[in-house]
Design an enzyme around this catalytic site. Structure first.
Site, short mmCIF file in Angstrom:
data_model
loop_
_atom_site.label_atom_id
_atom_site.label_comp_id
_atom_site.label_asym_id
_atom_site.label_seq_id
_atom_site.Cartn_x
_atom_site.Cartn_y
_atom_site.Cartn_z
N MET A 246 61.56 -3.66 14.73
CA MET A 246 61.31 -4.91 15.43
C MET A 246 62.56 -5.79 15.48
O MET A 246 63.56 -5.52 14.81
CB MET A 246 60.17 -5.67 14.76
CG MET A 246 58.84 -4.95 14.80
SD MET A 246 57.52 -5.85 13.96
CE MET A 246 57.32 -7.27 15.04
N HIS A 247 62.49 -6.83 16.29
CA HIS A 247 63.43 -7.96 16.31
C HIS A 247 64.80 -7.66 16.93
O HIS A 247 65.58 -8.59 17.16
CB HIS A 247 63.67 -8.53 14.90
CG HIS A 247 62.44 -8.73 14.09
ND1 HIS A 247 61.38 -9.50 14.51
CD2 HIS A 247 62.09 -8.26 12.86
CE1 HIS A 247 60.44 -9.50 13.59
NE2 HIS A 247 60.84 -8.76 12.57
N ASP B 82 56.83 -1.67 14.51
CA ASP B 82 56.61 -0.63 13.50
C ASP B 82 55.49 -0.96 12.53
O ASP B 82 54.67 -0.10 12.19
CB ASP B 82 57.90 -0.29 12.75
CG ASP B 82 58.63 -1.51 12.20
OD1 ASP B 82 58.09 -2.63 12.26
OD2 ASP B 82 59.76 -1.32 11.70
#
Length: 489
Positions: free
Chosen positions: A78-79, A237
């Site tokens: 992520m991110h 995830d």
């Protein structure tokens, strides 16, 4: 029919092939490099992700009836910030979730814009790993690249785009960007303005179990699969792993003891704790979840075993641990700073309480218990919101330890359920693909039919009482040390 789950991790892409009954036919993994151009920076090349994913798909599908492949979906790191120009070419290497260059931008968001405003707009506050501060970093430090941005994407979504031609994301992954209105499941106009970007630069948002399109003709030809194969939005995830462990619906919980550690609580209702100590994100099942994320979990034990006492015999070291709930040594597990619940990048790991009779086993036990106590910190915040949890699933490398599972069960006073197939985000991705293709009517139905519990670790009331006393002592250590963490570098 056959379904593919793609877990785009930080060090490798893991691909899983599952049939409609949930049987895992094959798993392959392909690694790619991480680049550290400056201390604290962490980058990858999206082209590396794509190339290794395609090679992995060819290997995964080599021995199956490829005409039976119906859907491909994703779990992913992520991110991360992926930026494309008007020709859909990658402008610069992706800034990853563990990239720490955005402290100035985080300070601006949290202290100038203000945490209350951020929480109002997105249900979260800023962390260095989130996407919005990365966007601001590019705007401030690389204005020529910022001016070229036509599309802003997340890592797994870049792969979905390359397979389908659709600029897409899903609600769970978008939740970790800090530009997404989690409650209303749409982009936050206020945060877009703060970041200096437009909504047309953002990907279209889908639910995790929705198809975004079909594979492009050239992809179908290269992989020798039908052009009817659906590309499904997938999930971040942690949300994808939650699907894979059956942590969907109201009041379900999953603890992950991986490199980092998470406690993930699914909920039908949207909720935010007043201190924003937990992340409030949209979930892959169409509802919401709260998540506490500690940056060092199983990695604490790996560090202690590998680097400090110099052994790979993890199980052997744990055999000497006999007296649970009676250890006088404590360990703060903040080797990389801490996210939930302290949000303090300056926090550091600390042993305290050693005496002349402290043993090697006491120190090892303190590491395992310290991680469990830190997870309980996040659980207590969820309990303060009125969320009642009686049991949890568990996954990750640390969950292979019977002793650690016992410690978790008694420190958190939860029944700990062990599942049959622990394949994390890749399995969750395959399950989301199966839902999108109509194999199952909902994510909840898929989880109920495919996820099987094979063992449960029950808390012992006497041991729970001992750990209650120890936890009350543990929770006083961080506040006492916080001032020191701010001055030692």
């Amino acid at each position: 029919m056959l379904y593919v789950g793609v877990d785009l991790g930080t060090s490798a892409v893991k691909l899983l092939l599952m049939d409609g009954s949930g049987k895992i036919e094959k798993i392959v993994s392909r690694e790619y490099p991480i680049y550290f151009p400056h201390p604290g920076w962490s980058e990858q090349r999206p082209q590396d992700w794509y190339e290794q994913t395609m090679e992995g798909l060819k290997e995964l599908l080599a021995d199956c009836d490829r005409s039976q492949v119906a859907g491909i979906s994703f779990g992913g790191q992520m991110h991360g910030l992926v930026i494309l120009d008007k020709d859909d070419q990658v402008i610069r290497p992706a800034l990853l979730w563990n990239d720490g260059r955005t402290s100035e931008e985080c300070d601006y968001l949290n202290n100038v814009i203000g945490k209350e405003k951020l929480s109002e707009y997105t249900a979260n506050i800023s962390f260095t790993g989130f996407t919005a501060p990365k966007i601001l970093w590019v705007k401030n430090k690389e204005p020529e690249n910022f001016a070229r941005i036509a599309k802003i994407m997340l890592p797994k979504d870049y792969i979905a785009y390359r397979l389908s031609g659709v600029h897409c994301t899903d609600v769970s992954d978008a939740s970790g960007m800090l530009v997404f209105d989690v409650k209303n499941r749409c982009w936050s106009k206020e945060m877009l303005d703060i970041c200096g970007i437009r909504e047309d630069q953002m990907a279209k948002v889908y639910e995790s179990y929705e198809a975004v399109g079909n594979v492009l003709p050239e992809i179908a030809k290269e992989l020798d699969i039908p052009q009817s194969v659906k590309v499904v939005a997938g999930a971040g995830d942690n949300a994808a792993a939650a699907v894979g462990t059956g942590t969907v619906g109201d009041g379900m919980c999953n603890i992950s003891l991986g490199t980092s550690g998470t406690i993930f609580i699914s909920s039908e209702k949207f909720g935010v704790d007043k201190y924003n100590a937990l992340h409030a994100f949209a979930h892959a099942d169409g509802h919401y979840h709260l998540m506490g994320c500690m940056l060092s979990a199983a990695s604490c034990n790996k560090w202690w075993m590998d680097e400090i006492i110099g052994t790979k015999d993890y199980a052997g070291e744990q055999k000497a641990i006999e007296k649970l709930g009676e250890n006088h040594v404590y360990f703060l597990p903040y080797l990389m700073g801490e996210r939930s619940p302290h949000n303090n990048p300056n926090a550091r790991a600390t042993f305290i309480g050693m005496t002349m009779d402290t043993t090697r086993a006491d120190m090892t036990q303190a590491v395992l218990e310290g991680v469990a106590f830190a997870l309980r910190d996040s659980l207590e915040i969820a309990r303060a919101l009125g969320i009642h949890i009686e049991r949890t699933k568990i996954c990750g490398g640390g969950a292979k330890s019977p002793l650690w599972k016992k410690i978790i069960a008694n420190v958190l006073n939860l029944k700990v359920d062990v599942i049959e197939s622990e394949e994390g985000p890749a399995l969750g991705g395959a399950m989301l693909a199966a839902v999108a293709c109509g194999e199952y009517a909902s994510v909840e139905e898929a989880a109920a039919k495919l996820v099987k519990i094979v063992d449960t670790v029950d808390p012992d009331p006497e041991l729970v009482a001992k750990y209650e006393e120890r936890y009350e002592q543990f929770r006083q250590i961080y506040p006492a040390c916080k001032g020191i963490f701010d001055v030692i570098r």
